[in-house]
Motif scaffolding. Sequence first.
Motif, mmCIF file in Angstrom:
data_model
loop_
_atom_site.group_PDB
_atom_site.id
_atom_site.type_symbol
_atom_site.label_atom_id
_atom_site.label_comp_id
_atom_site.label_asym_id
_atom_site.label_seq_id
_atom_site.Cartn_x
_atom_site.Cartn_y
_atom_site.Cartn_z
ATOM 1 N N ALA A 124 43.613 -22.470 -48.786
ATOM 2 C CA ALA A 124 42.618 -21.721 -49.938
ATOM 3 C C ALA A 124 41.548 -22.768 -49.776
ATOM 4 O O ALA A 124 41.536 -24.414 -50.112
ATOM 5 C CB ALA A 124 43.231 -21.668 -51.270
ATOM 6 N N LYS A 125 40.208 -21.684 -49.946
ATOM 7 C CA LYS A 125 39.109 -22.673 -50.038
ATOM 8 C C LYS A 125 38.997 -23.317 -51.944
ATOM 9 O O LYS A 125 37.889 -23.883 -51.757
ATOM 10 C CB LYS A 125 38.184 -22.426 -49.648
ATOM 11 N N ALA A 126 39.451 -22.307 -51.928
ATOM 12 C CA ALA A 126 39.547 -22.308 -53.697
ATOM 13 C C ALA A 126 40.680 -21.961 -53.963
ATOM 14 O O ALA A 126 41.800 -20.804 -53.782
ATOM 15 C CB ALA A 126 37.941 -21.826 -54.001
ATOM 16 N N THR A 127 41.484 -22.224 -55.323
ATOM 17 C CA THR A 127 42.297 -21.659 -56.481
ATOM 18 C C THR A 127 42.323 -21.520 -57.917
ATOM 19 O O THR A 127 42.035 -22.657 -58.052
ATOM 20 C CB THR A 127 43.721 -22.383 -56.078
ATOM 21 N N ILE A 128 42.540 -20.127 -58.085
ATOM 22 C CA ILE A 128 42.182 -20.313 -59.683
ATOM 23 C C ILE A 128 43.443 -20.279 -60.550
ATOM 24 O O ILE A 128 44.903 -19.965 -60.038
ATOM 25 C CB ILE A 128 41.227 -19.168 -60.166
ATOM 26 N N LEU A 129 43.315 -21.458 -61.196
ATOM 27 C CA LEU A 129 44.554 -20.849 -62.107
ATOM 28 C C LEU A 129 44.685 -20.164 -63.316
ATOM 29 O O LEU A 129 43.588 -20.035 -64.151
ATOM 30 C CB LEU A 129 44.907 -22.546 -63.122
ATOM 31 N N GLN A 151 39.874 -10.706 -55.902
ATOM 32 C CA GLN A 151 38.227 -10.167 -55.400
ATOM 33 C C GLN A 151 36.747 -11.082 -55.677
ATOM 34 O O GLN A 151 36.257 -11.098 -55.396
ATOM 35 C CB GLN A 151 38.151 -8.838 -55.596
ATOM 36 N N ARG A 152 37.616 -10.680 -57.339
ATOM 37 C CA ARG A 152 36.108 -11.599 -57.959
ATOM 38 C C ARG A 152 36.850 -11.785 -58.904
ATOM 39 O O ARG A 152 37.468 -11.495 -60.177
ATOM 40 C CB ARG A 152 35.302 -10.978 -57.450
ATOM 41 N N ILE A 153 36.601 -12.480 -60.110
ATOM 42 C CA ILE A 153 36.372 -12.744 -61.647
ATOM 43 C C ILE A 153 35.543 -12.348 -62.900
ATOM 44 O O ILE A 153 33.789 -12.209 -61.852
ATOM 45 C CB ILE A 153 36.127 -14.110 -61.994
ATOM 46 N N LEU A 199 30.504 -22.101 -62.923
ATOM 47 C CA LEU A 199 30.928 -22.706 -61.607
ATOM 48 C C LEU A 199 32.040 -21.318 -61.320
ATOM 49 O O LEU A 199 32.286 -21.189 -60.201
ATOM 50 C CB LEU A 199 32.689 -23.199 -62.748
ATOM 51 N N PRO A 200 32.367 -20.144 -62.288
ATOM 52 C CA PRO A 200 32.725 -19.152 -61.254
ATOM 53 C C PRO A 200 32.066 -18.397 -60.139
ATOM 54 O O PRO A 200 32.885 -17.920 -59.021
ATOM 55 C CB PRO A 200 33.142 -18.482 -62.345
ATOM 56 N N ASP A 201 30.908 -18.665 -60.017
ATOM 57 C CA ASP A 201 30.217 -18.001 -59.129
ATOM 58 C C ASP A 201 30.295 -18.388 -57.931
ATOM 59 O O ASP A 201 30.154 -18.103 -56.428
ATOM 60 C CB ASP A 201 28.482 -18.072 -59.200
ATOM 61 N N VAL A 202 31.480 -19.956 -57.534
ATOM 62 C CA VAL A 202 31.265 -20.785 -56.702
ATOM 63 C C VAL A 202 32.543 -19.249 -55.756
ATOM 64 O O VAL A 202 32.506 -19.555 -54.937
ATOM 65 C CB VAL A 202 32.296 -22.119 -56.863
ATOM 66 N N ILE A 203 33.313 -18.895 -56.785
ATOM 67 C CA ILE A 203 34.640 -18.154 -56.179
ATOM 68 C C ILE A 203 33.415 -16.882 -55.504
ATOM 69 O O ILE A 203 34.114 -16.768 -54.220
ATOM 70 C CB ILE A 203 35.145 -17.396 -57.322
ATOM 71 N N LYS A 208 32.246 -14.392 -49.918
ATOM 72 C CA LYS A 208 30.888 -14.168 -49.276
ATOM 73 C C LYS A 208 31.023 -14.702 -47.810
ATOM 74 O O LYS A 208 30.775 -14.049 -46.387
ATOM 75 C CB LYS A 208 29.548 -14.409 -49.868
ATOM 76 N N GLN A 209 31.282 -16.344 -47.430
ATOM 77 C CA GLN A 209 32.199 -16.361 -46.509
ATOM 78 C C GLN A 209 33.619 -16.420 -46.178
ATOM 79 O O GLN A 209 33.305 -16.740 -44.503
ATOM 80 C CB GLN A 209 31.589 -18.251 -46.397
ATOM 81 N N ASN A 210 33.684 -15.974 -46.362
ATOM 82 C CA ASN A 210 35.068 -15.299 -45.423
ATOM 83 C C ASN A 210 36.008 -16.477 -46.042
ATOM 84 O O ASN A 210 37.044 -15.964 -45.645
ATOM 85 C CB ASN A 210 35.212 -15.063 -44.382
ATOM 86 N N ASP A 211 35.824 -17.337 -46.429
ATOM 87 C CA ASP A 211 36.948 -18.154 -46.815
ATOM 88 C C ASP A 211 37.594 -17.665 -47.745
ATOM 89 O O ASP A 211 38.206 -16.659 -48.561
ATOM 90 C CB ASP A 211 36.338 -19.396 -47.509
ATOM 91 N N VAL A 212 38.931 -18.428 -47.954
ATOM 92 C CA VAL A 212 40.077 -18.038 -48.921
ATOM 93 C C VAL A 212 40.113 -17.921 -50.127
ATOM 94 O O VAL A 212 40.003 -19.740 -50.079
ATOM 95 C CB VAL A 212 41.695 -18.257 -47.609
ATOM 96 N N VAL A 213 40.271 -17.187 -50.509
ATOM 97 C CA VAL A 213 40.488 -17.650 -52.609
ATOM 98 C C VAL A 213 41.891 -17.117 -52.656
ATOM 99 O O VAL A 213 41.859 -16.148 -52.973
ATOM 100 C CB VAL A 213 39.017 -16.804 -53.209
#
Length: 459
Positions: A124-129, A151-153, A199-203, A208-213
């Motif tokens: 992933a490019k970002a992982t949320i705890l 999908q989103r926060i 910071l959640p806007d980074v997600i 939108k760049q189709n990166d894995v979150v």
Amino acid sequence: MKNRYAVILAAGQGTRMKSKLYKVLHPVCGKPMLMHIVNEVKQLNVAEIVTIVGHGAHKVKEVIGSSVSYALQSEQLGTAHAVMQAREQLEQKKGVTLVVCGDTPLITKETMEQLIEHHKQMNAKATILTAKADNPTGYGRIIRDASSNVQRIVEEKDATAAEKQIQEINTGTYCFDNESLFSALKKVNNNNAQGEYYLPDVIEILQKQNDVVAAYQTENFEETIGVNDRVALAQAEAVMRKRINEKHMRNGVTIIDPAHTYISPDVEIGQDTVIYPGCQLNGLVYIGSECKIGPNTELLDSKVGNRTVIKQSVVTESVIGDEVTIGPFAHIRPQSVLGNQIKIGNFVEVKKSTLADRAKASHLSYIGDAEIGKDVNIGCGTITVNYDGENKFKTIIKDGAFIGCNSNLVAPVTVGERAYVAAGSTITDDVPEQALSIARSRQINKENYVKQNNNEGKS
């Protein structure tokens, strides 16, 4: 590891704490909450920890020290803006960056390690705890699709009625690909009601760049508690205290009443020691095995040997040997060293003194700036008179000496080996070894004094 980094967000003012003390420096079990986080993050083998500071920056640096680097957020313009302040240290580096809030003192290295490992497994490019909250009110909700992909926060104020029923919440801790993080941070805007960069806007930008979150859900919601006011501070204190006490009990320590026993994180206790209710063990305390501590005893930055008993007493910045008995109601002040098989009884105060093996001061004495030899007996009411109003002086009592009750030893003075000081004496000169020193007024008996005075009063 060389490709692991961490950013700790610690720049907020913490106005809801209603305190002059900077929020992240409020103690949890005797240690500033930010220090708890720093210590846990250090165990992840990160190459660099960048702590974002703002209000009270000088005080934070003073407390945390030079083991981390710092970046200043002079204006608090949101969490994304805070992370961006670390660009000088981290922007050009490849690897994984952990972002954690400085007001989450309960988070553990195990949970953060699991988050990082999940991040790597998911590529992933970002992982949320995330965590499951019985009452998620106030938290951002994690919105997943039918395949459980994030999908989103959605923040509480923006959530629909259905979304508010979701119990999986954003804890505010993240793991990022470092290059992707700083690239996305440049695209975050402040088009929101608060006018801040979140910071959640980074997600959303990465998606939108189709990166894995990805998201990793911890099973322990308590670890994610954020301390924003005194109520949450007390909750964190209770959780941390329970965690610390349970660790000691599993290691062979008996704690009679864990709910009323207060132990700092850095305390070490040997097996078969018993801790009674009302004890406070603060700072760097080491207690050996088979001791009995308490009830209602306070130890601060001290070392206690094996099979020692301390009842209802205070020991500060001192060293206590094996098979010592202290108390009740004794006070061992800083820079005191007590040897083995010492007895310090009720209402005895010891300050900046050394007592050799088997010395005894059983009750009602003050021993300050003194060097006490082996097998010395100090009688009730004895005082080492160490202060003349301007300077402190030393009293030396050598091996085997016997100090009678209510004696004043006016320092500087030395009592020789196996010497005796008669009760009620005020000693101003050295006492030779094996001598008996008597320094008191001679007793005078006035015969028929009462009878004579009574007759005079009647005439």
